[in-house]
Scaffold this motif. Structure first.
Motif, short mmCIF file in Angstrom:
data_model
loop_
_atom_site.label_atom_id
_atom_site.label_comp_id
_atom_site.label_asym_id
_atom_site.label_seq_id
_atom_site.Cartn_x
_atom_site.Cartn_y
_atom_site.Cartn_z
N PRO A 39 -2.51 6.15 -11.06
CA PRO A 39 -2.08 6.06 -9.65
C PRO A 39 -2.42 7.31 -8.86
N TYR A 40 -2.76 7.10 -7.59
CA TYR A 40 -2.95 8.21 -6.67
C TYR A 40 -2.59 7.73 -5.27
N ARG A 46 -1.21 1.05 -0.74
CA ARG A 46 -1.05 -0.32 -1.21
C ARG A 46 -0.89 -1.28 -0.03
N TYR A 47 -1.18 -2.55 -0.28
CA TYR A 47 -1.03 -3.58 0.75
C TYR A 47 0.46 -3.77 1.05
N LYS A 48 0.80 -3.71 2.33
CA LYS A 48 2.21 -3.79 2.72
C LYS A 48 2.73 -5.22 2.69
N LEU A 151 -9.55 9.37 -6.81
CA LEU A 151 -9.40 8.50 -7.96
C LEU A 151 -10.45 8.79 -9.02
N MET A 152 -11.68 9.04 -8.59
CA MET A 152 -12.73 9.31 -9.56
C MET A 152 -12.61 10.71 -10.14
N VAL A 153 -12.38 11.69 -9.30
CA VAL A 153 -12.28 13.08 -9.76
C VAL A 153 -11.12 13.25 -10.73
N LEU A 295 -6.74 -0.80 -6.96
CA LEU A 295 -6.52 -2.18 -7.38
C LEU A 295 -7.83 -2.85 -7.78
N ILE A 296 -8.86 -2.71 -6.95
CA ILE A 296 -10.12 -3.38 -7.21
C ILE A 296 -10.88 -2.72 -8.37
#
Length: 302
Positions: A39-40, A46-48, A151-153, A295-296
């Motif tokens: 998680p970050y 996130r979708y509300k 997210l990648m780093v 998520l994706i």
């Protein structure tokens, strides 16, 4: 609002469009996978609210609020997000590169382990009029590009952006060369390519080519056009995961055309790994701003 749009047509347009009466499931079930990325800032990104769920969660409608998701999020509307949405950690490993391929010089930027040893690689392709700097902008599009960089780093991955001069076979070959180069540096890494707007032409071309598709673990189409040739290209048998994000108020590419194409794919290959997120009242750039990268990517990489 989309519910007014639903009520203006018999039996609700989306349900009619996507096979009326199909049983809906809890939308998160369609994304249930092992988590490749930790998680970050999930609470912020996130979708509300998910207002519609179809195709076992493969098609969802997400509420987009211009007040909440743009004005309350950006210090300067569409130009600078508030500071709590970003972290500049990816800047430490950010750099530029050039790759000679196909008789041309391909200019790109990278952060994270883009020089080797990456566990996963995400490459962003801009649309018409864009450049490699768009996907490295930390504060535009609500900080969403900064999030995918983080997210990648933070998960041992690499994130790259690239200049596209031609949205045709030449541009596709240049991106493929960059993927091949990155795979040489990080042989075990899974590769995902995300394409904004017209850049989607490149993404479709990649999955239609058997050699290119073999290097991919997924593509993201963010406000991009459909490609009818995909259906007859043999790509359905390769099962490269596809994500399509679209706004209902997109004036460039009509959402109904894209949703109908999703339906065509599902009709021809019901088990094909494809997901569609429709942003209720979102415009052309909304999928870039609002798509939940974690998520994706966890669905594609998990």
């Amino acid at each position: 609002m989309l519910h007014r749009f639903f009520n203006s047509r018999p039996a609700c347009l989306i349900r009619k469009l996507l096979l009326c009466g199909m049983l809906a499931y809890v939308w998160t079930a369609g994304f249930a996978q092992a988590e490749a990325l930790k998680p970050y800032k999930d609470r912020l990104f996130r979708y509300k609210k998910v207002s519609e769920t179809l195709y076992d969660g493969d098609f969802i409608v997400v509420e987009y609020s211009k007040q909440r998701d743009l004005r309350d999020r950006d210090e300067v509307d569409e130009r600078r997000v508030y500071g709590n949405y970003v972290s500049y950690k990816p800047k430490r490993g950010r750099g530029s590169g050039e790759l000679k391929a196909n008789g041309r010089v391909v200019e790109f930027m990278g952060t994270g382990k883009w020089k080797g040893g990456a566990k996963a690689i995400v490459i962003y392709i801009h649309g018409q009029g864009g450049n490699r700097f768009q996907g490295m902008n930390d504060v535009s599009f609500g900080g969403n590009f900064n999030r995918v960089q983080n997210l990648m780093v933070r998960n041992g991955g690499a994130y790259l952006t690239v200049d596209i001069k031609n949205f045709d076979k030449r541009g596709t070959a240049d991106v493929a060369a960059l993927i091949q180069y990155q795979k040489q540096l990080s042989p075990q890494a899974k590769v995902v390519v995300a394409c904004g707007s017209m850049g989607g032409i490149i993404c479709w071309n990649l999955v239609k080519n058997a050699n290119y598709a073999s290097m991919l673990s997924g593509i993201l189409l963010l406000g991009s056009p459909k490609d009818p040739n995909f259906l007859s290209s043999g790509a359905l048998g390769r099962n490269v995961p596809i994500y399509m994000g679209q706004g209902t108020l997109d004036q460039v590419y009509n959402w109904e055309d894209q949703a109908n194409f999703f339906k065509q794919i599902k009709t021809k290959a019901p088990n094909y790994p494809i997901k569609f997120t429709l942003f209720d009242t979102g415009t052309h750039g909304t999928p870039i701003r609002m798509t939940d990268w974690r998520l994706i990517l966890n669905w594609m990489l998990g």
